[in-house]
Design a protein around this motif. Structure first.
Motif, short mmCIF file in Angstrom:
data_model
loop_
_atom_site.label_atom_id
_atom_site.label_comp_id
_atom_site.label_asym_id
_atom_site.label_seq_id
_atom_site.Cartn_x
_atom_site.Cartn_y
_atom_site.Cartn_z
N GLY A 94 5.62 -4.81 1.36
CA GLY A 94 4.19 -4.78 1.08
C GLY A 94 3.76 -3.41 0.58
N ILE A 95 4.34 -2.36 1.17
CA ILE A 95 4.06 -1.01 0.70
C ILE A 95 4.51 -0.84 -0.75
N LEU A 96 5.69 -1.39 -1.07
CA LEU A 96 6.20 -1.31 -2.44
C LEU A 96 5.26 -2.04 -3.41
N ASN A 97 4.82 -3.22 -3.02
CA ASN A 97 3.85 -3.96 -3.84
C ASN A 97 2.60 -3.14 -4.10
N LYS B 40 -0.66 2.77 -7.69
CA LYS B 40 -0.27 4.04 -8.30
C LYS B 40 -0.10 3.92 -9.82
N TYR B 41 0.57 2.89 -10.26
CA TYR B 41 0.89 2.76 -11.68
C TYR B 41 0.00 1.76 -12.41
N ASP B 42 -0.98 1.19 -11.67
CA ASP B 42 -1.89 0.21 -12.26
C ASP B 42 -1.12 -0.94 -12.90
N ILE C 37 -6.17 -0.79 -2.01
CA ILE C 37 -5.14 -1.69 -2.55
C ILE C 37 -3.86 -1.60 -1.73
N MET C 38 -3.49 -0.40 -1.32
CA MET C 38 -2.31 -0.24 -0.47
C MET C 38 -2.49 -1.03 0.83
N CYS C 39 -3.65 -0.89 1.45
CA CYS C 39 -3.92 -1.60 2.71
C CYS C 39 -3.93 -3.11 2.52
#
Length: 409
Positions: A190-193, A199-201, A305-307
């Motif tokens: 999920g963190i990778l997603n 980060k890279y949009d 978005i990360m959360c």
């Protein structure tokens, strides 16, 4: 000149539904106690539930603070709007009535309880994926994370005397430890997603598609480890299996409610609270509605978005653990396609693909709609091929309605 139709006082409108609800409850009691259960099964109980729903709606319309002093307009336009917003639900009710006529055994309470049980883990997956849809994204890795959590948790929760243990020398572990490990494994992806999207949009479709492939590959490598060598993992410990198979309230002839149902309800309440009563939830809607405006308003888009993706992956992990407990086993193909069903259920339940629009109540109804369709069509022996056709038609109609409402706005 626009016809505004008839204006009815809110109090009178609410009292009308209260009366209808009470009448339906009384009718249901009469049907339950005086009709032959061998012919009508539990029809009376269903009528009572419909009456209770109408009664609750009427009480809410009559006494809820937000409706005070607001009249109800009854016109052609409001009728059309109601039909448009509830077309799928009306179609579902008609389908249930047809199924009950074709096969009266569908009116049994046990059938409803089975539908709720089958909906439980899918409900948790849909709640997770709804966060990504609310920001006009998606998550194609959800189903594979379900499979990862199922395999990881079951591999560490086998009975000591099982012949083909995944870890032959693994000591007895407290139940919660393998569950936490499985959920953490999903949250890493999920963190990778979230990182790829925030980060890279990167478009969520591409980012989560890549992670989906990575998750399945990693899970398959783990599943193929010695001495298991890709054999289905069985022999789940009794305490683990109980987590998915225990029945509550088994009193007399009542078959009991699966423990999965109250677990799913707890998550529904939790997600409703997060979306409606927290700053994070309001930020989710803000990003989905207008990302540029959200940034100007001071919303930390990266962190939100990360959360979102981490929270979603945790929910997938929980669903995977519960699914493994329900079936007392796991393979690396568990959860395959769950993300598509979850996305479809959310869309049918009113979550807009354009982001920023969606309610938890709609997600719940969407999941139940698809479970009823699948269960009901199987109940009357409809070909699986035709089931897929019907399912696809409903998805297409739901998306068309969603897009038409968006264009009107």
């Amino acid at each position: 000149m626009q016809n505004k139709g008839k204006v009815v006082a809110r109090d009178k409108y609410g009292v009308t539904f209260i009366g209808i609800g009470i009448a339906a409850v009384v009718l249901g009691l009469v049907l339950y106690y005086f009709l032959d259960p061998g012919v009508f099964y539990d029809l009376g109980l269903y009528v009572i539930m419909v009456g209770a729903a109408a009664l609750i709606y009427g009480l809410r319309q009559r006494f809820a603070r937000q409706y005070k002093g607001i009249a109800v307009e009854l016109s052609t336009n409001t009728g059309k709007r109601f039909l448009t917003n509830n077309a799928i639900m009306i179609a579902l009710l008609l389908m249930i009535i047809v199924i009950m006529i074709i096969q009266p055994r569908f009116m049994q309470l046990a059938v409803l309880l089975d539908i709720l049980t089958q909906s439980s883990t899918k409900m948790i997956v849909a709640l997770g994926i709804s966060f990504t849809l609310l920001i006009a994204g998606t998550d194609l890795s959800a189903g594979r994370m379900v499979g990862l959590a199922a395999v990881v948790s079951t591999s560490m929760l086998q009975t000591a005397d099982y012949a083909n243990r995944f870890f032959p020398d693994l000591p007895h572990m407290v139940l919660i430890v393998p569950i936490i490990v499985a959920v953490i494994a999903c949250s890493l992806f999920g963190i990778l997603n979230g990182f790829l999207v925030a980060k890279y949009d990167m478009h969520p479709f591409i980012a989560t598609l890549a992670v989906q492939v990575i998750v399945y590959g990693a899970n398959s490598l783990y599943f193929d480890m010695e001495p298991n060598k890709s054999q289905p993992i069985g022999g789940g410990r009794p305490d683990f299996v109980l987590l998915g198979q225990k029945k509550l309230f088994q009193i007399g002839d009542f078959p009991g409610i699966s423990v999965l149902v109250p677990i799913a309800i707890a998550f529904v309440i939790l997600i409703w609270f997060i979306l409606n009563k927290t700053v994070f939830g309001k930020n989710v809607y803000a990003i989905g509605g207008n990302r540029e405006a959200a940034i100007v308003s001071g919303v930390n888009v990266f962190r939100t978005i990360m959360c979102i993706f981490i929270l979603a992956s945790v929910l997938y992990g929980v669903a995977g653990v519960l699914e493994a407990a329900r079936t007392a086993g796991a393979t690396n193909n568990y959860g395959n396609g769950y993300e598509l069903d979850a996305i479809a259920a959310c869309v049918v339940g009113g979550v807009s693909l354009n982001g920023g629009v969606g309610k938890v109540s709609g997600i719940v109804s969407g999941v139940l709609i698809f479970t009823v369709i699948q269960y009901g069509l199987q109940f009357i022996a409809v070909s699986p091929m035709w089931q897929q056709v019907i399912k696809g038609i409903i998805i297409a109609i739901a998306v068309a309605i969603d897009l038409s409402k968006y264009r009107k706005k």
